[in-house]
Write an enzyme that holds these catalytic residues in place. Structure first.
Site, PDB file in Angstrom:
ATOM      1  N   ARG A 109      20.232   9.878  -1.487  1.00  0.00           N
ATOM      2  CA  ARG A 109      19.373   9.600  -2.643  1.00  0.00           C
ATOM      3  C   ARG A 109      18.073   8.923  -2.228  1.00  0.00           C
ATOM      4  O   ARG A 109      17.002   9.237  -2.770  1.00  0.00           O
ATOM      5  CB  ARG A 109      20.134   8.737  -3.661  1.00  0.00           C
ATOM      6  CG  ARG A 109      19.332   8.308  -4.899  1.00  0.00           C
ATOM      7  CD  ARG A 109      18.488   9.411  -5.507  1.00  0.00           C
ATOM      8  NE  ARG A 109      19.210  10.648  -5.752  1.00  0.00           N
ATOM      9  CZ  ARG A 109      18.606  11.808  -5.966  1.00  0.00           C
ATOM     10  NH1 ARG A 109      17.276  11.898  -5.939  1.00  0.00           N
ATOM     11  NH2 ARG A 109      19.316  12.883  -6.185  1.00  0.00           N
ATOM     12  N   LYS A 144      -4.676   2.548  -8.301  1.00  0.00           N
ATOM     13  CA  LYS A 144      -3.677   2.687  -9.370  1.00  0.00           C
ATOM     14  C   LYS A 144      -2.428   3.351  -8.789  1.00  0.00           C
ATOM     15  O   LYS A 144      -2.099   4.499  -9.078  1.00  0.00           O
ATOM     16  CB  LYS A 144      -4.247   3.486 -10.529  1.00  0.00           C
ATOM     17  CG  LYS A 144      -5.403   2.779 -11.228  1.00  0.00           C
ATOM     18  CD  LYS A 144      -6.006   3.636 -12.323  1.00  0.00           C
ATOM     19  CE  LYS A 144      -7.191   2.932 -12.975  1.00  0.00           C
ATOM     20  NZ  LYS A 144      -7.861   3.770 -14.004  1.00  0.00           N
ATOM     21  N   LYS A 176     -17.474  -4.846  -9.724  1.00  0.00           N
ATOM     22  CA  LYS A 176     -17.167  -4.261 -11.032  1.00  0.00           C
ATOM     23  C   LYS A 176     -17.717  -5.161 -12.138  1.00  0.00           C
ATOM     24  O   LYS A 176     -18.267  -6.239 -11.888  1.00  0.00           O
ATOM     25  CB  LYS A 176     -15.664  -4.049 -11.162  1.00  0.00           C
ATOM     26  CG  LYS A 176     -15.055  -3.287  -9.975  1.00  0.00           C
ATOM     27  CD  LYS A 176     -13.636  -2.879 -10.207  1.00  0.00           C
ATOM     28  CE  LYS A 176     -13.585  -1.554 -10.934  1.00  0.00           C
ATOM     29  NZ  LYS A 176     -12.221  -0.998 -11.008  1.00  0.00           N
ATOM     30  N   ASP A 240     -19.358   4.838 -13.970  1.00  0.00           N
ATOM     31  CA  ASP A 240     -18.118   4.708 -14.728  1.00  0.00           C
ATOM     32  C   ASP A 240     -18.265   5.266 -16.139  1.00  0.00           C
ATOM     33  O   ASP A 240     -19.098   4.803 -16.928  1.00  0.00           O
ATOM     34  CB  ASP A 240     -17.712   3.233 -14.794  1.00  0.00           C
ATOM     35  CG  ASP A 240     -16.347   3.034 -15.419  1.00  0.00           C
ATOM     36  OD1 ASP A 240     -15.440   3.833 -15.129  1.00  0.00           O
ATOM     37  OD2 ASP A 240     -16.186   2.085 -16.199  1.00  0.00           O
TER      38      ASP A 240
END
Length: 309
Positions: A109, A144, A176, A240
Site C-alpha cells: 500500500r 501549493k 507579495k 497576478d
C-alpha cells in the site's frame, strides 16, 4: 533565462521520501506486525508482483522505489521496467518486485500510494504542457503542495515536462502584496519599486549567504503597479490575476522598454485558460492546480507465484 534548480532524484529527495515512508510504516504497523500476513503467509514464502497502470499516464516516482523497499528493510529485488518521465500505457508493467511474500504484502500500500500520487501529478502536468507546447511560455509549479511532499511533487512536475518554481522561502525573493503592506507605514504600503530595489540591494550585499541564483521576483496586481516596478529591473515580475488584455499590455510595455525582465502569469490558470494565457507572450505561467488538483493515477499490484517462475 534565469531559473530555479530542477528538483531531481538526489539526496534531498531521498531524505524527504524516507521520512514519509517512516510515517507510513508507523501508520500501518505501530511497532507491531501485519497480523493478517503473519497469520496466513509462511515466513519463507516467495512471491512476485508487477506494478501495472490501469490507465495511460506519465511515469514518476520509480526513482524512489529502492528507497521505499530499503526503508521497510524488505527482502525484495526491484526491477524498473520504465523510466520516470516516460509514457505509461494501461496494462504495461512499470516495475517488478520479487522476494519475500510477507514483505511484498506489508509494503504494497505504501508503494502504491506514493507512486500513484506522483504519477498523477506528472500526468496532470503533461496535459497542461501540451496545451502551450506551440508557444514560448514555460509552465511552473507553486508552493501549493501537500505538506511533507514538496520535493516529491515538484519532482513529479519535472517528470511531466513542467518547470520548478522556488522550493521554499529560502530559495530566493518573492515579494507579495502582504510584504508590501507590512513593510509600509501609516501612509500606506511600500511602493513595489522601492521593495524591489531593497531586495536587489540586499541580494548584492548578502550574496554569499544566498542559494544561487537568488532570484528577485515581485508580484503586482495592476498595470499601475507594473509600470512602477518594471524600471527597477527585477529578474521576474509576477502578474497576478491579470486579464488577457492586461497581460498583453504588460508584455508590450516590457518589450518597449527593451527589458530582460521575465513576466509570469498567475491566477485563474486552469486547463481551459492556459492556452490563451500563453498567447500573450509571457515567458512563465505558474499553476497550483498541477499539484493541488491532480488525481492519483490508478496503479495495481499484479501478483504471480515466484516459486513457479
Amino acid at each position: 533565462m534565469i531559473d530555479y534548480a530542477r528538483v531531481g532524484a538526489d539526496e534531498l529527495l531521498e531524505n524527504d521520501l524516507r521520512m514519509l515512508v517512516r510515517l507510513s510504516i508507523a501508520e500501518d504497523l505501530r511497532d507491531a506486525m501485519d497480523w493478517t500476513t503473519v497469520c496466513l503467509i509462511a515466513p519463507d514464502r516467495q512471491g512476485g508482483c508487477q506494478i501495472v497502470p490501469r490507465v495511460d499516464g506519465i511515469c514518476a516516482g520509480l526513482a524512489t522505489l529502492d528507497w521505499i523497499v530499503d526503508e521497510f528493510d524488505a527482502s525484495l529485488e526491484v526491477q524498473c521496467l520504465q523510466q520516470d518521465g516516460s509514457p505509461l500505457v494501461a496494462g504495461r508493467p512499470m516495475a517488478r518486485l520479487t522476494g519475500n511474500a510477507r514483505d511484498l504484502l506489508t509494503c504494497e500500500r505504501t508503494i502504491l500510494n506514493i507512486l500513484s500520487r506522483l504519477c498523477g501529478v506528472a500526468t496532470q502536468t503533461q496535459r497542461y504542457v501540451e496545451k502551450i507546447a506551440a508557444t514560448k511560455s514555460r509552465l511552473y509549479d507553486t508552493r501549493k503542495t501537500t505538506p511533507g511532499w514538496r520535493l516529491l511533487e515538484k519532482y513529479a512536475v519535472a517528470c511531466g515536462g513542467g518547470h520548478n518554481h522556488r522550493s521554499g522561502l529560502y530559495d530566493g525573493f518573492l515579494i507579495k502584496d502582504n510584504h508590501l503592506a507590512l513593510a509600509g507605514d501609516a501612509s500606506g504600503p511600500i511602493l513595489a519599486s522601492r521593495a524591489a530595489q531593497k531586495a536587489l540591494q540586499w541580494r548584492g550585499a548578502n550574496i554569499e549567504q544566498l542559494i544561487a541564483p537568488a532570484i528577485v521576483e515581485i508580484e503586482v496586481d495592476s498595470l499601475e503597479q507594473f509600470r512602477d516596478v518594471i524600471s527597477t529591473h527585477p529578474d521576474i515580475v509576477l502578474l497576478d490575476n491579470f486579464s488577457i488584455e492586461e497581460l498583453r499590455t504588460a508584455v508590450a510595455i516590457r518589450n518597449q522598454d527593451n527589458s530582460a525582465v521575465e513576466l509570469e502569469a498567475s491566477g485563474n490558470v486552469n486547463i481551459d485558460t492556459i492556452a490563451e494565457i500563453a498567447t500573450t507572450g509571457v515567458e512563465r505561467i505558474s499553476c497550483g492546480a498541477l499539484t493541488h488538483q491532480a488525481t492519483w493515477l490508478d496503479l495495481g499490484f499484479d501478483w504471480f507465484d515466484e516459486t513457479l517462475s
